[in-house]
Write an enzyme that holds these catalytic residues in place. Structure first.
Site, PDB file in Angstrom:
ATOM      1  N   SER A  87      33.731  37.715  32.597  1.00  0.00           N
ATOM      2  CA  SER A  87      33.525  37.977  34.017  1.00  0.00           C
ATOM      3  C   SER A  87      33.084  36.777  34.829  1.00  0.00           C
ATOM      4  O   SER A  87      33.232  36.763  36.049  1.00  0.00           O
ATOM      5  CB  SER A  87      32.499  39.102  34.195  1.00  0.00           C
ATOM      6  OG  SER A  87      31.242  38.741  33.645  1.00  0.00           O
ATOM      7  N   HIS A  90      37.063  44.117  33.126  1.00  0.00           N
ATOM      8  CA  HIS A  90      37.762  43.351  34.159  1.00  0.00           C
ATOM      9  C   HIS A  90      39.266  43.264  33.918  1.00  0.00           C
ATOM     10  O   HIS A  90      39.976  42.633  34.708  1.00  0.00           O
ATOM     11  CB  HIS A  90      37.162  41.949  34.261  1.00  0.00           C
ATOM     12  CG  HIS A  90      35.810  41.923  34.890  1.00  0.00           C
ATOM     13  ND1 HIS A  90      35.606  41.848  36.249  1.00  0.00           N
ATOM     14  CD2 HIS A  90      34.573  41.990  34.333  1.00  0.00           C
ATOM     15  CE1 HIS A  90      34.312  41.851  36.511  1.00  0.00           C
ATOM     16  NE2 HIS A  90      33.661  41.943  35.362  1.00  0.00           N
ATOM     17  N   LYS A 103      35.233  49.108  38.920  1.00  0.00           N
ATOM     18  CA  LYS A 103      35.801  47.851  39.415  1.00  0.00           C
ATOM     19  C   LYS A 103      37.159  48.143  40.044  1.00  0.00           C
ATOM     20  O   LYS A 103      37.231  48.586  41.174  1.00  0.00           O
ATOM     21  CB  LYS A 103      35.828  46.821  38.298  1.00  0.00           C
ATOM     22  CG  LYS A 103      34.409  46.430  37.865  1.00  0.00           C
ATOM     23  CD  LYS A 103      34.384  45.415  36.762  1.00  0.00           C
ATOM     24  CE  LYS A 103      32.972  44.915  36.503  1.00  0.00           C
ATOM     25  NZ  LYS A 103      32.005  45.952  36.112  1.00  0.00           N
TER      26      LYS A 103
END
Length: 395
Positions: A182, A210, A241
């Site tokens: 990240s 991610h 996310k």
């Protein structure tokens, strides 16, 4: 009070070293432009990769769920908290990820805590073999398990092989790694990891927080990106996310997921995710199943921004992802950049400094989204060129 003097001293030291984090307050919904502390600014530091956090279909799904199911789940999943919405989301996630089953947790953090602490315990003859730069939730999950761990160097497959060889006699071995890192946007070398896992009879657990909504076919993640569905045992994903909501899950073999339902502590001892959040997550999965348009737009914007920054002379490290670390190295320089971007250019981009990253590797982490326009991103490029020259960072 004298007994709290040490706290004041610690805070002062953080500020003196440029390590104090200023926490901004949003006064609008997430999007490319937001209101922060009363000021309209261009948002460049959100994980809302696809712009789904305020998508009309997702908001409608949440509202409809409140009307049909209420606001709260009311209990843990194993007592009276499992609603049909939870089951539907788990089934849709498993299908989306091309896995047999999935288990829903309250967050990605809780998913790692629950799964890792259940899959290996201090009573087992086993070991975690953990990537050097793994996320804090992985580290805490391993701590909670009480099982021993060894750490291999970042992206170093020779070192991973060495650690596996040193622990080859352990009954249980779990290789655990982020899929996308990240802070730097680099990718774990999953094909090589899968080969080593098979060679040493180890389980492979990948945190895809991610990668979801970003990599692979229609955003199915890093395992899909490398076409390794049958060679990675567990995939952890987050719904907070790219999916724009909240929650986390683990996908994998049916029997293993059933075991996590029996032993995953956040699943057992914390109330189930709330109906509007679950319904919103279902809508997000359906949007991605229907079209890859948003994923393509995200990557188009990513290439535009990153190519422009590199042309200006900024170091973006080894990113292979929309995560865009603009390396400034010095902590105070990064804090100054963040403050001046906000004050002078109306750009919201937080500095990332120690202890989130090692000392001397401070950066501004930019995160383009599918919701940004090219004009938005050109504005960012112009600001970084101007500020870089004003500060002397760019010659």
């Amino acid at each position: 009070m004298a007994k709290l003097d040490w706290i004041r001293e610690e805070l002062k030291e953080l500020k003196d070293k440029g390590l104090y984090v200023t926490i901004r307050k949003l006064e609008s919904s997430q999007g490319p432009w937001v209101v922060v502390d009363g000021k309209r600014v261009l948002n460049m530091c959100s994980n809302n990769y696809l712009g789904l956090a305020a998508h009309p279909k997702i908001k409608e799904a949440a509202i409809r769920a409140i009307l049909d199911y209420g606001v709260g789940a009311g209990a843990v999943r194993t007592i009276a908290g499992t609603m049909e919405l939870h089951v539907e989301l788990e089934e849709k996630l498993a299908k989306f990820k091309k896995r047999e089953a999935a288990i829903l947790f309250q967050s990605g953090y809780n998913a790692n805590l629950g799964a890792l602490s259940a899959l290996l315990t201090k009573k087992d003859n086993g070991v975690f073999i953990s990537e050097e730069l793994n996320h804090a939730s992985i580290i805490d999950g391993m701590r909670l398990s009480g099982a021993p761990k060894v750490i291999y160097k970042h992206l170093d497959m020779e070192d991973l092989k060495k650690k596996l060889e040193e622990n080859k006699d352990k009954e249980k071995k779990i290789i655990v790694s982020d899929g996308v890192f990240s802070m730097d946007g680099d990718l774990a070398p999953l094909p090589e990891m899968a080969e080593l896992a098979e060679q040493y009879d180890a389980m492979l657990y990948i945190d895809d927080a991610h990668g979801e909504g970003v990599l692979g076919d229609s955003g199915r993640g890093i395992v899909d990106h490398f076409k390794l569905h049958d060679r990675v045992d567990f995939e952890m994903g987050t719904l907070s996310k790219a999916f724009g909501v909240i929650g986390g899950y683990v996908a994998g073999p049916e029997e293993a997921i059933e075991y996590l339902r029996q032993r995953g502590r956040p699943f057992l001892f914390s109330s189930a995710p709330n109906p509007p959040d679950v319904a919103a997550a279902i809508a997000a999965v359906e949007i991605l199943q229907h079209s890859d348009e948003l994923v393509k737009k995200l990557w188009d914007n990513t290439h535009f921004l990153q190519n422009g920054l590199r042309e200006l002379g900024y170091d973006l490290g080894n990113t292979k992802h929309p995560i865009t670390p603009v390396m400034l190295y010095d902590e105070k320089t990064a804090q100054e950049f963040s403050k001046r971007l906000y004050d002078e250019y109306n750009i919201f981009a937080q500095a990332i400094v120690y202890p989130t990253v090692p000392l001397g590797t401070a950066r501004i982490r930019l995160e383009p989204s599918a919701a940004h326009s090219k004009e938005d991103l050109q504005y960012v490029l112009d600001a970084f060129e101007d500020l870089g020259k004003k500060t002397g960072f760019l010659k």
